[in-house]
Scaffold this motif. Structure first.
Motif, mmCIF file in Angstrom:
data_model
loop_
_atom_site.group_PDB
_atom_site.id
_atom_site.type_symbol
_atom_site.label_atom_id
_atom_site.label_comp_id
_atom_site.label_asym_id
_atom_site.label_seq_id
_atom_site.Cartn_x
_atom_site.Cartn_y
_atom_site.Cartn_z
ATOM 1 N N UNK A 281 0.737 -1.107 0.022
ATOM 2 C CA UNK A 281 0.103 -0.109 -0.028
ATOM 3 C C UNK A 281 0.798 1.328 0.040
ATOM 4 N N UNK A 282 1.902 1.379 0.958
ATOM 5 C CA UNK A 282 2.653 2.705 0.646
ATOM 6 C C UNK A 282 3.244 3.200 -0.810
ATOM 7 N N UNK A 283 3.127 2.282 -1.359
ATOM 8 C CA UNK A 283 3.824 2.294 -2.785
ATOM 9 C C UNK A 283 2.679 2.577 -3.787
ATOM 10 N N UNK A 284 1.544 2.332 -3.602
ATOM 11 C CA UNK A 284 0.421 2.655 -4.361
ATOM 12 C C UNK A 284 0.142 4.139 -4.612
ATOM 13 N N UNK A 285 0.054 4.697 -5.865
ATOM 14 C CA UNK A 285 -0.275 6.234 -6.072
ATOM 15 C C UNK A 285 -0.950 6.178 -7.299
#
Length: 376
Positions: free
Chosen positions: A88-92
């Motif tokens: 999730x932290x890499x989803x943009x």
């Protein structure tokens, strides 16, 4: 240019059943369908099935390429190998999306570039990218960070809100961004990751640990002997029930205790990384311009030192009375003018040019070319 869409799906962890292949045939009568793949090219129309649903049900990897600039890559991994909170932290935005089914995590990475050049007949396939899935499954998060960089650059093109970039946090930074694997380099190319942006990001990435590429029998024998009997039985059962393409990778990591490159908390904002990339890009352009200027100066100095020989070649070209030779003579004259100027001898060149124009004033083709190039 006609429309072009290329779809490729690969089943890696298990082959497709006959029933699944029949269901896929109902989606496309023209597709090439095997027990492990589905491929089709469209020059008109489109795939009638939903690629996300197809991956959720049957496939572990999917590639989609169009001639209007869309590059899309999708992976399906067992939940136990890659958790949604890790991704999730890499989803943009819509460029990187992740979701789960009951048994799997799905990851979709997209790059759009309508202005980019598309090469008809290019070798678009999953072959160079498929290794990324194994890397993700073993905890290597560099592919996720590369996808985030691609999405970040795309967002910058779509949105100029500087405040948003100041508050957009960097995700965890994997080790080894400066030393990508072959599949990761292919992924960076596929997602159009800017080289300067990657270099700026890698400044905060520690070096990845070195691991020998191929283990030996001498190394592995005592490690296998030390495995608990219950674990050995489980591994043998997985082997017999195969094919399971990940079994060798899983076992090697279990035996050798190797781990994927670690990650460090992201401490920079998106704006900081973009600014650093811009600085690197500016410095690279300045170096290139300096190198070009230096090379140009050396060429002009060399030409100036051989000026008499150059004048003789010019006269030889003109004497042929051919238009192509006139062009060659004028091109060399323009270079010679710059060489004289570079060495501070403009007056000498001007004097020789006046004499040359006078000698050949009855050659209108030549005079026209000289005037056109400012050799008056």
């Amino acid at each position: 240019m006609s429309e072009y869409q290329y779809y490729e799906f690969q089943a890696l962890d298990r082959p497709l059943s006959d029933e699944e292949q029949e269901q896929l045939r109902a989606i496309s009568s023209r597709a090439r369908i095997t027990a492990t793949s589905f491929t089709n090219t469209y020059n008109w129309g489109d795939l009638s099935g939903n690629p996300r649903r197809m991956v959720e049900r049957c496939f572990d990897a999917h590639l989609y390429v169009t001639n209007w600039g869309t590059h899309r890559l999708m992976f399906r991994l067992p939940k136990q190998t890659l958790a949604l909170p890790t991704v999730k932290p890499y989803c943009l935005d819509h460029h990187i999306e992740a979701w789960t089914t009951r048994t799997h995590l799905l990851l979709e990475m997209t790059s759009e570039d309508e202005s980019g050049d598309w090469v008809e007949g290019a070798d678009d396939s999953l072959a160079a990218l498929i290794g990324v899935r194994d890397e993700l499954a073993t905890g290597d998060l560099r592919p996720l960070y590369l996808a985030w960089l691609s999405a970040l650059a795309a967002r910058e093109l779509e949105d100029d809100d500087e405040e948003e970039y100041q508050t957009c946090p960097e995700p965890p930074v994997p080790a080894g961004l400066a030393d990508l694997t072959a599949p990761q380099r292919a992924l960076a190319d596929f997602l159009r990751v800017d080289a300067d942006l990657l270099a700026a990001a890698a400044q905060a990435s520690p070096a990845a640990p070195n691991e020998s590429a191929r283990p030996t029998k001498k190394e592995l024998a005592p490690l296998i002997a030390a495995l608990p009997q219950q674990e050995k039985d489980g591994l043998l059962l997985r082997l017999v029930l195969g094919p399971e393409l990940r079994l060798r990778t899983d076992l090697l990591h279990r035996l050798r205790g190797t781990t994927a490159p670690a990650t460090a908390p992201g401490r920079r904002s998106a704006a900081h990384i973009l600014d650093a990339a811009h600085t690197l890009s500016t410095e690279r352009r300045q170096r290139a311009e300096h190198e070009r200027a230096t090379a140009r100066a050396q060429c002009l100095t060399a030409l100036a030192s051989e000026a008499e020989s150059a004048w003789q070649r010019i006269e030889a070209h003109i004497s042929t009375k051919k238009t192509s030779a006139y062009d060659q003579a004028v091109t060399l004259l323009a270079e010679l003018r710059d060489a004289y100027a570079h060495t501070g001898r403009d007056a000498d060149f001007r004097s020789r040019l006046i004499r040359l124009r006078e000698d050949y004033r009855r050659r209108p083709g030549l005079i026209h070319r000289l005037d056109h190039h400012g050799l008056r």
